[in-house]
Design an enzyme around this catalytic site. Structure first.
Site, PDB file in Angstrom:
ATOM      1  N   TYR A 274      63.935  20.889  41.319  1.00  0.00           N
ATOM      2  CA  TYR A 274      65.314  21.070  40.847  1.00  0.00           C
ATOM      3  C   TYR A 274      66.318  20.886  41.995  1.00  0.00           C
ATOM      4  CZ  TYR A 274      63.016  23.481  36.874  1.00  0.00           C
ATOM      5  OH  TYR A 274      62.213  23.833  35.814  1.00  0.00           O
TER       6      TYR A 274
ATOM      7  N   HIS B 177      53.595  22.974  38.779  1.00  0.00           N
ATOM      8  CA  HIS B 177      54.621  22.566  37.811  1.00  0.00           C
ATOM      9  C   HIS B 177      54.046  21.795  36.611  1.00  0.00           C
ATOM     10  CE1 HIS B 177      59.235  21.831  37.773  1.00  0.00           C
ATOM     11  NE2 HIS B 177      58.770  21.798  36.541  1.00  0.00           N
TER      12      HIS B 177
ATOM     13  N   LYS C 211      58.234  26.518  41.905  1.00  0.00           N
ATOM     14  CA  LYS C 211      57.084  25.727  41.442  1.00  0.00           C
ATOM     15  C   LYS C 211      56.704  24.637  42.442  1.00  0.00           C
ATOM     16  CE  LYS C 211      59.038  26.411  36.829  1.00  0.00           C
ATOM     17  NZ  LYS C 211      60.498  26.224  36.909  1.00  0.00           N
TER      18      LYS C 211
ATOM     19  N   ASP D  98      64.413  31.534  37.493  1.00  0.00           N
ATOM     20  CA  ASP D  98      63.351  30.527  37.462  1.00  0.00           C
ATOM     21  C   ASP D  98      63.887  29.215  38.031  1.00  0.00           C
ATOM     22  OD1 ASP D  98      60.573  29.782  35.956  1.00  0.00           O
ATOM     23  OD2 ASP D  98      61.992  28.117  35.828  1.00  0.00           O
TER      24      ASP D  98
END
Ligand code: NAD
Length: 274
Positions: free
Chosen positions: A50, A108, A75, A45
């Site tokens: 990120y 998200h 996401k 994930d």
């Protein structure tokens, strides 16, 4: 060890246990995801925000694991909620991951103040249609956000990924999800280490009784409640520990004693804000 899979409302299935890479440093991501794949994880994930999709992709490429044995989620970030911007965002993510498709693409956060999540969801419907995402879902959507998608669009999300751990079990969303065939993924399954979950007597007593660690007890609780989880750890020893949760079972009483810890104790952002 074969991780059980859960069937989604679109006919696809997802491994119930995966590995999350929030706050995994981009330069370290390739090594850490390589460790996770070696330990046995096949579900990863990540998210555009990120900034480590490239490292995830490098580890996948190096692993030689067949694409259809992997389940990869990324996401759509808040700034990209729009039709063309969502199409551009999935292309950027796929390029960084070095993949032709992701298994799951999520919005998200709803960001209600922007009021663009319905438009973004319609873009995700088209992204699924194009084959760039096998399944589509949302993250941090509360009941009013899900109700709006139900009223204004044609597709029920396959997944809602929400903050969920013993202090914050989100009863309204989980009930809505169950009623409408939406699979819940629990982010921050260990409370992100932000409260002493693993030291609570309710948890340590079950750990002693079962001969497992407190983290394994909490992950087992998630699995028995039917949630999909992907705990994060940079340490290979903890990755292995978190993966080793299929050789024991909590009793109904033990599950109920963890259920009783609920106290609306959010540790992350509030989805109704922003
Ligand atoms: P988590 O609950 O998985 O906690 C991670 C913390 O627990 C780390 O500090 C780690 O050192 C510690 N830990 C891990 N295994 C342990 C063990 N066996 N014993 C003791 N401590 C242990 O928190 P998380 O990483 O925030 O959540 C998991 C994943 O969920 C993320 O990596 C990310 O993929 C996803 N996530 C999504 C959102 C979202 O908004 N959609 C937000 C946060 C996280």
């Amino acid at each position: 060890m074969t991780v059980p899979t859960v069937q989604l409302n679109d006919g696809n299935s997802i491994p119930q246990l995966g590995f999350g890479v929030f706050l995994v440093d981009p330069p370290e991501t390739e090594r850490i995801v390589t460790d996770a794949l070696e330990v046995g994880y096949r579900h990863i994930d990540t998210a555009a925000i990120y900034k480590n999709e490239q490292g995830v992709g490098a580890a996948i490429a190096k692993s030689g694991i067949a694409r259809d044995e992997l389940f990869i989620t990324t996401k759509l970030w808040n700034d990209d909620q729009g039709t063309q911007s969502a199409f551009d965002a999935i292309d950027r993510s796929l390029e960084k991951l070095g993949l032709e498709y992701v298994d799951l693409y999520l919005i998200h956060w709803p960001v209600p103040s922007k009021d663009r999540y319905v438009e973004a969801w319609k873009a995700l419907e088209q992204i699924k249609e194009s084959g760039k995402a096998r399944s589509i879902g949302v993250s941090n959507f509360m009941v009013p956000h899900l109700e709006r998608l139900a009223a204004e669009t044609d597709t029920v999300p396959a997944i809602d990924q929400i903050e969920l751990h013993p202090y914050h079990q989100q009863p309204p969303v989980t009930a809505y999800a169950q009623e409408h065939g939406i699979q819940i993924e629990a982010w921050g399954p260990l409370g992100q280490g932000k409260y002493p979950l693993l030291e609570l007597p309710e948890i340590t007593s079950i750990a002693e009784a079962t001969g497992k660690s407190p983290a394994q007890v909490v992950l087992r609780w998630h699995l028995q409640r039917g949630f999909v989880v992907f705990p994060k750890s940079n340490s290979r020893e903890r990755m292995a520990q978190n993966f080793d949760v299929f050789d024991f079972e909590l009793s109904q009483e033990q599950v109920a004693s963890i259920d009783a810890l609920e106290r609306a104790g959010r540790v992350g952002g509030d989805p109704n804000e922003g």
